[in-house]
Scaffold this active site. Structure first.
Site, PDB file in Angstrom:
ATOM      1  N   ASP A  30      11.459  -7.321   1.907  1.00 25.68           N
ATOM      2  CA  ASP A  30      11.881  -5.922   1.878  1.00 25.68           C
ATOM      3  C   ASP A  30      10.951  -5.124   2.784  1.00 25.68           C
ATOM      4  O   ASP A  30       9.729  -5.311   2.788  1.00 25.68           O
ATOM      5  CB  ASP A  30      11.836  -5.384   0.446  1.00 25.68           C
ATOM      6  N   ASN A  86      21.184  -3.877  -7.809  1.00 21.73           N
ATOM      7  CA  ASN A  86      21.708  -2.539  -8.076  1.00 21.73           C
ATOM      8  C   ASN A  86      23.164  -2.495  -7.618  1.00 21.73           C
ATOM      9  O   ASN A  86      23.484  -2.937  -6.505  1.00 21.73           O
ATOM     10  CB  ASN A  86      20.892  -1.486  -7.310  1.00 21.73           C
ATOM     11  N   GLN A  93      21.636   1.768  -5.658  1.00 20.87           N
ATOM     12  CA  GLN A  93      22.002   0.950  -4.498  1.00 20.87           C
ATOM     13  C   GLN A  93      22.085   1.825  -3.254  1.00 20.87           C
ATOM     14  O   GLN A  93      22.850   2.794  -3.213  1.00 20.87           O
ATOM     15  CB  GLN A  93      23.349   0.242  -4.726  1.00 20.87           C
ATOM     16  N   SER A  94      21.281   1.487  -2.249  1.00 20.28           N
ATOM     17  CA  SER A  94      21.279   2.266  -1.002  1.00 20.28           C
ATOM     18  C   SER A  94      21.922   1.510   0.153  1.00 20.28           C
ATOM     19  O   SER A  94      22.293   2.123   1.143  1.00 20.28           O
ATOM     20  CB  SER A  94      19.841   2.655  -0.631  1.00 20.28           C
ATOM     21  N   HIS A  99      22.896  -7.667  -2.696  1.00 19.05           N
ATOM     22  CA  HIS A  99      21.589  -8.309  -2.502  1.00 19.05           C
ATOM     23  C   HIS A  99      20.869  -8.360  -3.837  1.00 19.05           C
ATOM     24  O   HIS A  99      21.023  -7.479  -4.676  1.00 19.05           O
ATOM     25  CB  HIS A  99      20.739  -7.569  -1.464  1.00 19.05           C
ATOM     26  N   LEU A 100      20.073  -9.405  -3.999  1.00 19.64           N
ATOM     27  CA  LEU A 100      19.194  -9.527  -5.162  1.00 19.64           C
ATOM     28  C   LEU A 100      17.780  -9.193  -4.719  1.00 19.64           C
ATOM     29  O   LEU A 100      17.296  -9.738  -3.728  1.00 19.64           O
ATOM     30  CB  LEU A 100      19.206 -10.955  -5.719  1.00 19.64           C
TER      31      LEU A 100
END
Ligand code: AMP
Length: 113
Positions: A30, A86, A93-94, A99-100
């Protein structure tokens, strides 16, 4: 589904630090880590979120979970890690490509914010 930053990374149009790649998913670090290990497990299939997955995706979703656990273990965190996804802006969630998050390396409190 709209193009996203993860789509660009999957196509090699944006750089990322890769921790794993296979025929069904990639794992990257990330860009704004919230823990010493903060990886993202991203399916190549462009699902928006787990909310949009169907029974046809069951094996893929299982694979993503197994990869998440392996990434945590490979980085020395097999005994304590968190996997989060999310779904929807209201849940944080953006990036609208499933994705995890794999988080480890610090105390992880519950419930999350
Ligand atoms: P979410 O808010 O659950 O959709 O998570 C999206 C995550 O993607 C966030 O933790 C961001 O820091 C991360 N992110 C956004 N852009 C990038 C990028 N270019 N490379 C790696 N991670 C990213």
């Amino acid at each position: 589904m709209a193009d996203t930053v993860f789509g660009k990374i999957l196509r090699g149009e944006l750089p990322a630090t890769f921790l794993h790649q296979d025929d069904r998913c990639i794992v990257i670090r990330d860009i704004a880590p919230r823990a010493p290990l903060h990886a993202l497990v991203i399916p190549r299939k462009p699902l928006v979120s787990v909310a949009g997955a169907t029974a046809e995706d069951a094996a893929l979703l299982g694979h993503l979970m197994l990869v998440a656990a392996k990434v945590a273990a490979d980085h020395g965190h097999g005994a304590a890690f968190r996997v989060v996804t999310n779904a929807g802006e209201g849940a944080g969630q953006s990036v609208p490509h499933l994705h995890l998050h794999v988080l480890a390396g610090r105390p992880l409190t519950w419930p999350p914010g």
